[in-house]
Design a protein around this motif. Structure first.
Motif, PDB file in Angstrom:
ATOM      1  N   LYS A  59       0.686  -1.261   0.191  1.00 34.87           N
ATOM      2  CA  LYS A  59      -0.339  -0.310   0.449  1.00 34.87           C
ATOM      3  C   LYS A  59       0.538   1.222   0.130  1.00 34.87           C
ATOM      4  CE  LYS A  59      -4.308  -1.972   0.369  1.00 34.87           C
ATOM      5  NZ  LYS A  59      -4.126  -3.281  -0.158  1.00 34.87           N
ATOM      6  N   HIS A  60       1.727   0.760   0.679  1.00 36.19           N
ATOM      7  CA  HIS A  60       3.044   2.084   0.739  1.00 36.19           C
ATOM      8  C   HIS A  60       2.577   3.843   0.885  1.00 36.19           C
ATOM      9  CE1 HIS A  60       5.247   0.052  -2.860  1.00 36.19           C
ATOM     10  NE2 HIS A  60       4.037   0.064  -3.801  1.00 36.19           N
ATOM     11  N   THR A  71       7.141  -2.133  -6.639  1.00 38.03           N
ATOM     12  CA  THR A  71       5.626  -2.058  -6.052  1.00 38.03           C
ATOM     13  C   THR A  71       5.060  -3.730  -5.951  1.00 38.03           C
ATOM     14  OG1 THR A  71       3.204  -1.830  -5.662  1.00 38.03           O
ATOM     15  CG2 THR A  71       4.012  -1.720  -7.820  1.00 38.03           C
ATOM     16  N   TRP A  72       4.268  -4.562  -5.077  1.00 36.44           N
ATOM     17  CA  TRP A  72       4.518  -5.989  -5.177  1.00 36.44           C
ATOM     18  C   TRP A  72       3.122  -6.773  -4.153  1.00 36.44           C
ATOM     19  CZ3 TRP A  72       7.417  -2.589  -2.196  1.00 36.44           C
ATOM     20  CH2 TRP A  72       7.814  -2.370  -0.929  1.00 36.44           C
ATOM     21  N   VAL A  73       3.260  -6.892  -4.984  1.00 37.27           N
ATOM     22  CA  VAL A  73       2.336  -8.232  -4.223  1.00 37.27           C
ATOM     23  C   VAL A  73       3.104  -9.766  -3.152  1.00 37.27           C
ATOM     24  CG1 VAL A  73       1.872 -10.004  -6.068  1.00 37.27           C
ATOM     25  CG2 VAL A  73       0.559  -9.638  -3.734  1.00 37.27           C
ATOM     26  N   ALA A  74       3.178  -9.710  -1.938  1.00 38.86           N
ATOM     27  CA  ALA A  74       3.611 -10.410  -1.397  1.00 38.86           C
ATOM     28  C   ALA A  74       2.538 -11.648  -0.788  1.00 38.86           C
ATOM     29  CB  ALA A  74       4.201  -9.823   0.462  1.00 38.86           C
ATOM     30  N   PHE A  75       3.312 -12.620  -0.232  1.00 35.62           N
ATOM     31  CA  PHE A  75       2.092 -14.596  -0.267  1.00 35.62           C
ATOM     32  C   PHE A  75       2.977 -14.659   1.956  1.00 35.62           C
ATOM     33  CE2 PHE A  75       2.390 -13.677  -4.459  1.00 35.62           C
ATOM     34  CZ  PHE A  75       0.672 -13.914  -4.486  1.00 35.62           C
ATOM     35  N   ALA A  76       2.570 -14.904   1.964  1.00 35.23           N
ATOM     36  CA  ALA A  76       2.387 -15.444   3.596  1.00 35.23           C
ATOM     37  C   ALA A  76       1.932 -16.141   4.231  1.00 35.23           C
ATOM     38  CB  ALA A  76       3.782 -14.590   4.242  1.00 35.23           C
ATOM     39  N   ASP A  77       1.793 -16.704   5.497  1.00 38.46           N
ATOM     40  CA  ASP A  77       0.988 -18.041   5.588  1.00 38.46           C
ATOM     41  C   ASP A  77       0.259 -17.211   6.811  1.00 38.46           C
ATOM     42  OD1 ASP A  77       3.534 -17.783   7.809  1.00 38.46           O
ATOM     43  OD2 ASP A  77       3.392 -19.902   7.773  1.00 38.46           O
TER      44      ASP A  77
END
Length: 206
Positions: A59-60, A71-77
């Motif tokens: 979202k910055h 910018t990015w999309v991250a993936f975590a558990d």
């Protein structure tokens, strides 16, 4: 949405001057695509990783002056956030698209991960492609191919993760913008999936 891949205009967002102006373009052009990739790959990565993965689109929000350079999309558990956990990223700099496995400076267990990885260099040589890149700073676009790093340099990377507060490790793929914009949506999704498959052994180690 129909995901048609990334365009020249997407990468050119990072040439726009001014925080508000760049964020307006980023939200209009790039963010919907990252949200699509987030929704799509959360399921794919959950299967690959063996535990539920949640997407987090950048979202910055903390920025007040300087516009973001990537910018990015991250993936975590973890449903609430990703920065404190080993995670995956898909994102853009002006110069390239990146696909990362990442342990960044806010992860509280990075010393344990570094300690484990330093014992697994032969395993990493065998299971991570030699063309894949390593980086020690997610805030910089530069990275080094695994085949160009000696075992001693990898060891230094993992030992630094244990002892330096701001240390990080990232491993993955860069796709230059010229190549990224040539791929249509389905081909780019396949490319990203293939990268994640190759990074899963590293994720499971951590």
């Amino acid at each position: 949405m129909n995901f048609n891949g990334f365009t020249q205009a997407d990468f050119d967002v990072f040439r726009i001057d001014g925080l508000d102006e760049r964020m307006t373009a980023l939200k209009a052009l790039i963010r919907p695509k990252l949200e699509f990739l987030g929704d799509h790959f959360a399921g794919e990565l959950s299967v690959l990783a063996g535990n539920e993965m949640f997407p987090h689109v950048a979202k910055h929000a903390r920025r007040t002056v300087n516009p973001p350079n990537d910018t990015w999309v991250a993936f975590a558990d973890n449903k609430r956030g990703y920065k404190k956990h080993p995670h995956f990223q898909i994102g853009l700099w002006e110069s390239h698209l990146f696909i990362w496995y990442a342990v960044i400076d806010e992860a509280p267990n990075k010393a344990v991960i570094g300690s484990f990885l330093e014992k697994k260099i032969p395993y990493l040589r065998k299971n991570i492609p030699s063309e894949f890149l390593w980086s020690d700073d997610h805030r910089k676009p530069e990275a080094t191919k695994m085949k160009d790093l000696s075992d001693e340099q990898l060891l230094h990377l993992f030992q630094r993760l244990q002892s330096v507060k701001k240390s990080e490790i990232l491993c993955g793929v860069h796709l230059p913008r010229e190549k990224a914009i040539q791929l249509n949506g389905p081909d780019l999704v396949t490319f990203i999936y293939d990268a994640f498959v190759k990074l899963i052994p590293l994720y499971k180690l951590s």
